[in-house]
Design a protein around this motif. Structure first.
Motif, PDB file in Angstrom:
ATOM      1  N   ARG A 232     -12.298  36.202 -28.006  1.00 44.64           N
ATOM      2  CA  ARG A 232     -12.977  35.807 -26.662  1.00 44.64           C
ATOM      3  C   ARG A 232     -14.629  36.237 -26.270  1.00 44.64           C
ATOM      4  NH1 ARG A 232     -10.748  41.893 -24.208  1.00 44.64           N
ATOM      5  NH2 ARG A 232     -12.081  41.122 -22.872  1.00 44.64           N
ATOM      6  N   VAL A 233     -14.756  37.181 -27.643  1.00 46.44           N
ATOM      7  CA  VAL A 233     -16.627  36.545 -26.936  1.00 46.44           C
ATOM      8  C   VAL A 233     -17.220  35.581 -27.118  1.00 46.44           C
ATOM      9  CG1 VAL A 233     -18.984  37.348 -28.273  1.00 46.44           C
ATOM     10  CG2 VAL A 233     -16.977  38.803 -27.107  1.00 46.44           C
ATOM     11  N   GLU A 234     -16.793  35.127 -28.247  1.00 48.48           N
ATOM     12  CA  GLU A 234     -16.788  32.879 -28.607  1.00 48.48           C
ATOM     13  C   GLU A 234     -16.392  32.095 -27.339  1.00 48.48           C
ATOM     14  OE1 GLU A 234     -18.923  32.067 -30.841  1.00 48.48           O
ATOM     15  OE2 GLU A 234     -18.723  33.926 -32.057  1.00 48.48           O
ATOM     16  N   ASP A 235     -15.307  32.609 -26.467  1.00 53.09           N
ATOM     17  CA  ASP A 235     -14.981  32.167 -25.465  1.00 53.09           C
ATOM     18  C   ASP A 235     -15.860  31.525 -24.642  1.00 53.09           C
ATOM     19  OD1 ASP A 235     -12.576  31.343 -27.414  1.00 53.09           O
ATOM     20  OD2 ASP A 235     -11.484  32.181 -26.414  1.00 53.09           O
ATOM     21  N   TRP A 236     -16.834  33.231 -24.672  1.00 58.46           N
ATOM     22  CA  TRP A 236     -17.686  33.789 -23.476  1.00 58.46           C
ATOM     23  C   TRP A 236     -18.808  32.736 -22.991  1.00 58.46           C
ATOM     24  CZ3 TRP A 236     -22.068  35.659 -23.087  1.00 58.46           C
ATOM     25  CH2 TRP A 236     -22.929  36.442 -22.427  1.00 58.46           C
ATOM     26  N   ALA A 237     -19.446  32.803 -24.896  1.00 53.24           N
ATOM     27  CA  ALA A 237     -20.603  32.221 -25.135  1.00 53.24           C
ATOM     28  C   ALA A 237     -20.587  30.896 -24.710  1.00 53.24           C
ATOM     29  CB  ALA A 237     -20.880  32.613 -26.297  1.00 53.24           C
ATOM     30  N   GLU A 238     -19.585  30.399 -25.709  1.00 52.17           N
ATOM     31  CA  GLU A 238     -19.607  28.634 -25.421  1.00 52.17           C
ATOM     32  C   GLU A 238     -19.281  28.044 -24.294  1.00 52.17           C
ATOM     33  OE1 GLU A 238     -16.561  24.977 -26.749  1.00 52.17           O
ATOM     34  OE2 GLU A 238     -16.214  27.465 -27.283  1.00 52.17           O
ATOM     35  N   SER A 239     -18.829  29.023 -22.131  1.00 51.76           N
ATOM     36  CA  SER A 239     -18.785  28.378 -21.444  1.00 51.76           C
ATOM     37  C   SER A 239     -20.425  28.815 -20.722  1.00 51.76           C
ATOM     38  CB  SER A 239     -18.264  29.531 -20.990  1.00 51.76           C
ATOM     39  OG  SER A 239     -18.325  30.598 -20.609  1.00 51.76           O
ATOM     40  N   HIS A 240     -20.705  29.957 -21.347  1.00 53.30           N
ATOM     41  CA  HIS A 240     -22.164  30.240 -21.182  1.00 53.30           C
ATOM     42  C   HIS A 240     -23.310  29.214 -22.052  1.00 53.30           C
ATOM     43  CE1 HIS A 240     -20.447  33.419 -19.255  1.00 53.30           C
ATOM     44  NE2 HIS A 240     -20.683  33.802 -18.145  1.00 53.30           N
ATOM     45  N   GLY A 241     -22.458  28.340 -22.306  1.00 49.90           N
ATOM     46  CA  GLY A 241     -23.855  27.471 -23.054  1.00 49.90           C
ATOM     47  C   GLY A 241     -25.215  28.298 -24.474  1.00 49.90           C
ATOM     48  N   VAL A 242     -24.511  29.005 -25.082  1.00 51.52           N
ATOM     49  CA  VAL A 242     -25.295  30.251 -25.650  1.00 51.52           C
ATOM     50  C   VAL A 242     -24.145  30.617 -27.181  1.00 51.52           C
ATOM     51  CG1 VAL A 242     -26.417  31.152 -24.362  1.00 51.52           C
ATOM     52  CG2 VAL A 242     -24.549  32.455 -25.387  1.00 51.52           C
ATOM     53  N   GLY A 243     -24.876  30.626 -28.634  1.00 55.22           N
ATOM     54  CA  GLY A 243     -24.455  30.680 -29.381  1.00 55.22           C
ATOM     55  C   GLY A 243     -24.040  32.226 -29.259  1.00 55.22           C
ATOM     56  N   TYR A 244     -22.687  33.428 -29.842  1.00 60.36           N
ATOM     57  CA  TYR A 244     -22.579  34.961 -30.096  1.00 60.36           C
ATOM     58  C   TYR A 244     -23.736  34.741 -31.603  1.00 60.36           C
ATOM     59  CZ  TYR A 244     -22.092  39.607 -30.272  1.00 60.36           C
ATOM     60  OH  TYR A 244     -21.728  40.907 -30.913  1.00 60.36           O
ATOM     61  N   GLN A 245     -23.490  34.665 -31.973  1.00 58.98           N
ATOM     62  CA  GLN A 245     -23.546  34.678 -33.238  1.00 58.98           C
ATOM     63  C   GLN A 245     -25.729  34.610 -33.415  1.00 58.98           C
ATOM     64  OE1 GLN A 245     -21.958  33.487 -36.899  1.00 58.98           O
ATOM     65  NE2 GLN A 245     -23.430  33.924 -38.709  1.00 58.98           N
ATOM     66  N   TYR A 246     -26.159  33.706 -33.759  1.00 55.39           N
ATOM     67  CA  TYR A 246     -27.923  33.684 -32.823  1.00 55.39           C
ATOM     68  C   TYR A 246     -28.042  33.616 -31.891  1.00 55.39           C
ATOM     69  CZ  TYR A 246     -26.096  30.408 -37.087  1.00 55.39           C
ATOM     70  OH  TYR A 246     -25.773  29.739 -38.354  1.00 55.39           O
ATOM     71  N   ASP A 247     -27.783  34.014 -30.742  1.00 59.89           N
ATOM     72  CA  ASP A 247     -28.319  34.233 -29.627  1.00 59.89           C
ATOM     73  C   ASP A 247     -27.622  35.488 -29.412  1.00 59.89           C
ATOM     74  OD1 ASP A 247     -29.864  32.187 -29.195  1.00 59.89           O
ATOM     75  OD2 ASP A 247     -27.792  30.415 -27.664  1.00 59.89           O
ATOM     76  N   LEU A 248     -27.503  35.989 -29.345  1.00 60.21           N
ATOM     77  CA  LEU A 248     -26.617  37.447 -28.814  1.00 60.21           C
ATOM     78  C   LEU A 248     -26.548  38.972 -30.209  1.00 60.21           C
ATOM     79  CD1 LEU A 248     -24.507  36.548 -26.437  1.00 60.21           C
ATOM     80  CD2 LEU A 248     -26.891  37.563 -25.968  1.00 60.21           C
ATOM     81  N   ALA A 249     -26.217  38.022 -30.816  1.00 57.95           N
ATOM     82  CA  ALA A 249     -25.533  39.550 -32.110  1.00 57.95           C
ATOM     83  C   ALA A 249     -27.212  39.139 -32.958  1.00 57.95           C
ATOM     84  CB  ALA A 249     -24.680  38.422 -33.215  1.00 57.95           C
ATOM     85  N   VAL A 250     -26.612  40.379 -33.630  1.00 57.73           N
ATOM     86  CA  VAL A 250     -28.083  40.709 -34.956  1.00 57.73           C
ATOM     87  C   VAL A 250     -28.977  40.317 -34.793  1.00 57.73           C
ATOM     88  CG1 VAL A 250     -28.303  41.601 -37.634  1.00 57.73           C
ATOM     89  CG2 VAL A 250     -25.844  41.619 -36.417  1.00 57.73           C
ATOM     90  N   ALA A 251     -30.773  40.983 -34.216  1.00 57.63           N
ATOM     91  CA  ALA A 251     -31.256  39.645 -34.501  1.00 57.63           C
ATOM     92  C   ALA A 251     -32.226  39.898 -35.705  1.00 57.63           C
ATOM     93  CB  ALA A 251     -32.257  41.214 -33.414  1.00 57.63           C
TER      94      ALA A 251
END
Length: 337
Positions: A232-251
């Motif tokens: 679900r998170v990956e689908d949401w990130a893709e729909s918003h034009g971001v990558g969860y792993q690189y843009d929102l996950a572990v800094a």
């Protein structure tokens, strides 16, 4: 990483001995027991054979070679910290200055200094090597969300390490020490701070810089999430034009608290080796403040380099320190990701 010349403890500590040097006392020799006297049911031992002239003659059979005498392991070649920092300044200046096509990148004198600083060599090392200051953090800069157990009245946390490889579960890494201190008790700070005369690797020598704490919100790595939630998170990130792993996950980068950067291995449970209580990430020492996947974690436009500290662990990995959640005096753990 912050410079810490005004509140360092006396860091003159001898590094742990090389694995080739055993510090355990020699084992006691095994002596044979004195034989018990013969009893009525125990036959007396036969008398030893009488020595004859032939049996007394020397034997000319094969001898066992005892091998060369034992030698102490020599100290390995090392680098000189002042020369390493001079090399960094020379290379940084060479990258900034304009040069005509065909012009050498370095002058002959600069090339000689760079080569000398890059080649490990044997140098005299009188006495123990001081630990290197890596980070210094005040309690006033630590948000409540990442508060950790500390001694009563302590308001300063210092991370120091030995700039040589030490074997451990996390692999060869610098030996780390965490020290909680009370600034009011520091009446005579060391000036200048102890400075090692030798280091094992240039990437274990930090470049002094000032730390500007910035709170950020990060989320666990995708493979730490339940699979349905991760999808679900990956689908949401893709729909918003971001990558969860690189843009929102572990800094990425050096940080206090946060989530574990599980990348080198899969997540595994960790617990305090002293009491079995849960542990949590305290500090992450990373060589780069942002990764190649995105620039969303770039520190800012005024940042000159993504690697301001010049630190590097392993093959561009991060060293993470975990502490017990119940007691500050339990040993911390290290993990490389």
């Amino acid at each position: 990483m912050p410079r810490s010349p005004h509140s360092l403890p006396s860091c003159h500590r001898a590094p742990p001995p090389h694995p080739a040097h055993s510090t355990s006392p020699p084992t006691s020799p095994s002596w044979p027991r004195w034989p018990a006297p013969p009893s009525a049911s125990t036959p007396a031992p036969a008398p030893p054979p009488q020595r004859t002239a032939r049996s007394a003659a020397p034997s000319y059979g094969r001898r066992t070679n005892p091998g060369p005498p034992a030698r102490s392991t020599p100290r390995p070649p090392v680098l000189v910290p002042d020369e390493v920092r001079l090399r960094r300044r020379i290379l940084a200046a060479a990258h900034r200055r304009p040069r005509a096509e065909g012009t050498d990148f370095l002058t002959p004198d600069e090339r000689a200094a760079v080569d000398r600083a890059s080649e490990p060599r044997l140098i005299p090392r009188p006495g123990p090597i001081p630990l290197l200051p890596i980070a210094q953090l005040y309690a006033r800069d630590i948000p409540e969300a990442v508060a950790f157990p500390a001694p009563p009245g302590a308001d300063l946390l210092q991370l120091l390490w030995c700039p040589f490889d030490h074997a451990g579960r996390a692999g060869p890494t610098p030996r780390t020490e965490l020290r909680w201190r009370t600034t009011a008790d520091i009446s005579e700070p060391l000036a200048p701070a102890p400075h090692p005369s030798a280091i094992g690797k240039d990437r274990y020598l930090p470049e002094p810089c000032v730390l500007h704490p910035e709170p950020v919100t990060e989320y666990p790595a995708p493979h730490e999430l339940p699979e349905p939630l991760a999808d679900r998170v990956e689908d949401w990130a893709e729909s918003h034009g971001v990558g969860y792993q690189y843009d929102l996950a572990v800094a990425p980068g050096c940080k206090l608290g946060g989530h574990a950067p599980w990348s080198y291995t899969d997540p595994f449970p960790m617990a305090c080796t002293e009491c079995g209580a849960p542990v949590r990430p305290l500090l992450t020492i990373d060589g780069y403040e942002c990764d190649g996947g995105t620039r969303s974690w770039w520190p800012g436009e005024a940042t000159e380099s993504a690697r301001p500290t010049h630190l590097n662990i392993g093959r561009d990995h991060a060293l993470q320190l975990y502490v017990c959640t119940t007691s500050y005096d339990h040993p911390h753990q290290r993990n490389i990701q």
